[in-house]
Design an enzyme around this catalytic site. Sequence first.
Site, short mmCIF file in Angstrom:
data_model
loop_
_atom_site.label_atom_id
_atom_site.label_comp_id
_atom_site.label_asym_id
_atom_site.label_seq_id
_atom_site.Cartn_x
_atom_site.Cartn_y
_atom_site.Cartn_z
CE1 TYR A 53 -13.98 -53.31 12.17
CE2 TYR A 53 -16.26 -53.90 12.59
CZ TYR A 53 -15.28 -52.94 12.44
OH TYR A 53 -15.58 -51.61 12.57
CD GLU A 55 -10.09 -52.79 14.12
OE1 GLU A 55 -10.00 -53.50 15.13
OE2 GLU A 55 -10.49 -51.61 14.15
CG ASP A 199 -1.41 -38.50 -5.11
OD1 ASP A 199 -1.93 -39.45 -5.70
OD2 ASP A 199 -2.06 -37.64 -4.48
CB THR A 225 -7.41 -43.41 -6.45
OG1 THR A 225 -7.16 -43.13 -7.83
CG2 THR A 225 -7.35 -42.11 -5.65
NE ARG A 234 -16.02 -43.67 -5.84
CZ ARG A 234 -15.47 -42.68 -6.57
NH1 ARG A 234 -14.65 -41.81 -6.00
NH2 ARG A 234 -15.75 -42.56 -7.85
C1 LIG Z 1 -8.24 -38.14 -6.73
C2 LIG Z 1 -6.98 -37.78 -6.08
C3 LIG Z 1 -6.78 -38.01 -4.71
C4 LIG Z 1 -7.87 -38.35 -3.74
O1 LIG Z 1 -8.63 -39.40 -3.92
P1 LIG Z 1 -10.02 -39.60 -3.16
O2 LIG Z 1 -10.25 -41.04 -3.38
O3 LIG Z 1 -11.00 -38.70 -3.82
O4 LIG Z 1 -9.82 -39.25 -1.72
C5 LIG Z 1 -5.51 -37.78 -4.20
N1 LIG Z 1 -4.52 -37.32 -4.97
C6 LIG Z 1 -4.69 -37.04 -6.27
C7 LIG Z 1 -3.53 -36.53 -7.07
C8 LIG Z 1 -5.92 -37.25 -6.86
O5 LIG Z 1 -6.09 -36.95 -8.14
#
Ligand SMILES: *Cc1c(COP(=O)(O)O)cnc(C)c1O
Length: 413
Positions: A53, A55, A199, A225, A234
Amino acid sequence: MHLEALKEVDPKLYSLIIQEKERQMQGVELIPSENLVSQAVLEALATVPTNKYSEGYAGKRYYGGNEIIDKIELLAINRLKKLFEAEHANVQPLSGSPANMAALFAFLKPGEKFMAMRLDMGGHLTHGHKVNFSGVLFKVVHYGVDPKTELLDYDAIERLAKKEKPSLLLSGYTAYPRAIDFKRFREIADSVGAYAMADIAHIAGLCCTGMHENPVPYFDVVTTTTHKTLRGPRGAAIMCKKEFAEAIDKAVFPFLQGGPHENVIAAQAVAFKEALQPSFKRYAKQVVKNARVLAEELASLGNRIVSNGTDTHLLLVDVTSKGTTGLEAEKALEKAGIYCNKNTIPYDKRKPWDPSGIRLGTPAVTTRGMKESEMVFLAYLINRIIENPKSKAVIEKVKAEIKELCKQFPFYE
Ligand SMILES: *Cc1c(COP(=O)(O)O)cnc(C)c1O
């Protein structure tokens, strides 16, 4: 894989994991959000930091015994900062969606307005879709792509931003095959006083290798990600300017999450080290080359490619041009051991559960070592299925070819 204890304690689960490994090895993975991590990343994932843990953040934890965990997390952070030239990085988000939630809450109060791409034109659920927290808790203005070119129309996005005055402008997508002009997005955000957020979940591995513009140095905040083109475990990360570091860290913990998954963070550190190597640059270059060849070959076989091509690792094929549908094509390809996903195309006349397109990507097959000539062969096989989705004989024939091809590209021993 070294799974002796698992085999003894839980033979049923052991058998399922072996079956899944064989499925991955005997099929061709063309889902653009997937990849194959290295043996070193897999090994780091299955280690004892999962017991801990922690946090809080390095030097300020809510539990004792985090001296070494701090070093692991800082290693991941420092490598990530180097990889993307980031001023600040947080590697604790459990996946891409929670990373986006934390980033949005760091910059916006509930009810505030942000602008992003519509889901059915390539955006993500967390970019303001009505069934998602992002659409429920914030006001959202959506932009799309140009109906003719199927490309981002920056002038239209600028006009919409000037009219709507969002507090944050989000770029970066799930199913957009072309390069994104992040500099233009920054300018548009500045012209309306909005924060610029990107993103890069899909294209992170291209952004850190020069195969795509990297927005991190000049955007306010960038989420990613770590398991897509970046080829790590992941998980996810948020990078931002120093002035937003505290807001981002607080939004991840304590606002959104509890204890971070330090075994995943350890595996991220390994993946970031791998991504810093010259070999990863070569990999990213080949990913893009392979996608281009796959798109060109499918087009030469008479398939309509959305936006006429790709600049990235992914492409969208409008399979209705061959008389099938996204769902039917996905299922028929799956039976032959070719994995992809059905996907809406811009201004799709069909419904999301059976749309007009399939989405293909090259990160995983490139990790296995496939190059242009294999892409030409794959395009031929994919086209055979798209033209004959109901033919058991064609599917069986292609399945045998795929198995043979995969044998030449072993990955996990
Ligand atoms: C895959 C993806 C996510 C989300 O990722 P997860 O790990 O599945 O929650 C967010 N934004 C974009 C643009 C993605 O392609």
